[in-house]
Design an enzyme around this catalytic site. Structure first.
Site, short mmCIF file in Angstrom:
data_model
loop_
_atom_site.label_atom_id
_atom_site.label_comp_id
_atom_site.label_asym_id
_atom_site.label_seq_id
_atom_site.Cartn_x
_atom_site.Cartn_y
_atom_site.Cartn_z
N TYR A 135 0.82 -1.21 0.00
CA TYR A 135 0.00 0.00 0.00
C TYR A 135 0.85 1.26 0.00
O TYR A 135 0.38 2.32 -0.41
CB TYR A 135 -0.92 0.03 1.23
CG TYR A 135 -2.06 -0.96 1.16
CD1 TYR A 135 -2.18 -1.86 0.11
CD2 TYR A 135 -3.03 -1.01 2.17
CE1 TYR A 135 -3.21 -2.77 0.06
CE2 TYR A 135 -4.07 -1.93 2.12
CZ TYR A 135 -4.15 -2.81 1.06
OH TYR A 135 -5.17 -3.71 1.01
N LYS A 190 2.77 -15.33 2.40
CA LYS A 190 2.74 -16.05 1.12
C LYS A 190 4.19 -16.38 0.77
O LYS A 190 4.71 -16.02 -0.29
CB LYS A 190 2.05 -15.15 0.07
CG LYS A 190 1.76 -15.79 -1.25
CD LYS A 190 0.63 -16.81 -1.20
CE LYS A 190 0.46 -17.46 -2.56
NZ LYS A 190 -0.33 -18.70 -2.50
N ASP A 222 -3.70 -18.02 1.30
CA ASP A 222 -4.82 -18.68 0.63
C ASP A 222 -5.43 -19.74 1.54
O ASP A 222 -6.65 -19.88 1.64
CB ASP A 222 -4.41 -19.25 -0.73
CG ASP A 222 -3.00 -19.87 -0.72
OD1 ASP A 222 -2.28 -19.69 0.27
OD2 ASP A 222 -2.65 -20.53 -1.70
N ASP A 246 -5.96 -6.71 5.41
CA ASP A 246 -7.12 -5.96 4.93
C ASP A 246 -8.23 -6.93 4.52
O ASP A 246 -9.40 -6.79 4.91
CB ASP A 246 -6.66 -5.11 3.72
CG ASP A 246 -7.66 -4.04 3.33
OD1 ASP A 246 -8.72 -3.97 3.98
OD2 ASP A 246 -7.39 -3.30 2.39
N ASP A 250 -11.75 -8.49 6.97
CA ASP A 250 -13.14 -8.36 6.52
C ASP A 250 -13.81 -9.72 6.46
O ASP A 250 -15.00 -9.86 6.78
CB ASP A 250 -13.20 -7.69 5.14
CG ASP A 250 -13.36 -6.18 5.25
OD1 ASP A 250 -13.05 -5.63 6.34
OD2 ASP A 250 -13.79 -5.55 4.27
#
Ligand code: NAD
Length: 356
Positions: A135, A190, A222, A246, A250
């Site tokens: 980001y 990852k 994942d 992020d 959620d």
């Protein structure tokens, strides 16, 4: 105990009003100072984070934040969009640690789309790094591709990076949090594909030597996305970077039935923090007195505990929320037949009543 209160846009002013009424009903007298932020601030002052709002946030002990954003601002240049206010506050105040508890209250298991046996009693904490990752990485931009297959086509590019100290400081926060809970940290990365993640994993593994009482596991993002739906109760504290956090936070939010129930805290190194619900400004329901204010009220409870050093008051607020749920009061997002539906304001009043 100066608190900067930034209601923002959409349902922000409605849910903040409910949380403020709860704060006012507590014993301690807080110095609540209001300022515009997001689209509301752009309309008033031409910027989503005007200098006066930033100065107030900097001088306060904590910030209680509603939500920002509305699709009508999508036409603005990026630096003037409401969401930039949150990024600006995180950057200027050095808020690097995001805490998002995902708790499924027994009374709300029916509101979740998962089976009660998977979700009942869920209590996990997602710790997300907020100041780094793709980001904020440079270079970034849109350029002409030099890939022979797509020569001359427009391509977007971003840069992911984390330094060792950045991983270490969020890692320590996660291990410390786990010590006060069930002593398990799952670090999500990852590392099978990304160099940044390999470094992340190395640092977490090294750090774990300082926390031999906490069990560390690693999981690819994942798989973590799958496990959160399959067996979320297997987690205790999940620690991850900005991008993965992020998305996973959620996902965890939806496990609990409604995003309207989930508080969050973003802390600096001295526990000064910005407290906000996990959801956005919900323009689709703004002004209708139907938004769920409980995530904001629970965010205020986190503020009392982490930044204001008032754990008893924090417990009282959390207990009052538990009481209104036990009494069968619901906003529309968590309503199930047999319960009593309340509006935003009325839910705030019910929590105030339950405090006494
Ligand atoms: P959203 O979280 O605002 O809404 C998603 C859905 O959840 C909507 O159907 C909404 O009605 C519902 N919802 C959200 N909060 C609720 C509550 N308290 N009670 C009941 N229902 C609730 O996400 P979105 O629709 O993708 O985004 C709307 C705007 O919010 C956008 O401009 C987005 O950029 C912004 N946003 C802001 C923040 C923030 O301020 N931290 C976070 C996310 C999105």
């Amino acid at each position: 105990m100066k608190i900067a209160v930034l209601p923002g846009d959409g349902i922000g002013p409605e849910i903040i009003a409910a949380a403020v009424s709860v704060l006012k009903a507590l014993g301690p007298k807080f110095d609540l100072e209001f300022a515009p932020v997001g689209g509301a601030a752009y309309d008033l002052a031409g910027h989503p984070l005007p200098p006066s709002t930033l100065a107030l946030a900097q001088s306060a002990a904590a910030i209680l934040f509603g939500a920002v954003g509305d699709w009508k601002y999508d036409i603005l240049a990026r630096e003037f969009r409401p969401e930039q206010a949150i990024l600006g506050l995180r950057k200027h105040l050095g808020l690097f640690a995001n805490f998002r508890p995902a708790i499924c209250y027994a009374e709300l298991t029916a509101a979740s789309s998962l089976k009660p046996e998977i979700i009942g009693g869920l209590d996990i904490l997602i710790v997300r790094e907020l100041n780094g990752d793709i980001y904020f990485g440079a270079p970034r931009g849109i350029r002409e591709s030099s890939n022979p297959l797509f020569l001359g086509a427009r391509e977007g590019f971003d840069t992911m990076h984390y330094s060792e100290p950045e991983v270490e400081r969020i890692g320590r926060i996660a291990f410390e949090a786990a010590r006060k809970r069930n002593k398990k940290v799952c670090s999500v990365d990852k590392a099978n594909v990304l160099e940044t993640s390999q470094l992340w994993r190395d640092v977490m593994t090294r750090l774990s030597q300082d926390y031999s009482d906490v069990e560390l596991s690693h999981m690819y993002v994942d798989n973590a996305a799958m496990q959160l739906v399959k067996a979320p109760k297997a987690f205790d504290v999940v620690v991850t970077g900005n991008l993965f956090g992020d998305i996973l936070s959620d996902e965890a939010a939806m496990l609990t039935g409604s995003i309207g129930m989930l508080p969050s805290a973003s802390l600096d190194k001295n526990n000064k923090g910005l407290y906000e619900p996990s959801h956005g400004s919900a323009p689709d329901i703004a002004g209708k007195n139907i938004a769920n204010p409980l995530a904001t009220i629970l965010s205020a409870a986190m503020m009392l505990r982490y930044s204001l050093g008032l754990p008893t008051e924090a417990d009282r607020v959390e207990q009052a929320v538990q009481t209104v749920l036990s009494q069968g009061y619901r906003t529309v997002d968590i309503y199930t037949p047999g319960t009593q539906q309340l509006g935003t304001r009325e839910m705030g009043e019910a929590v105030v009543k339950a405090l006494s």
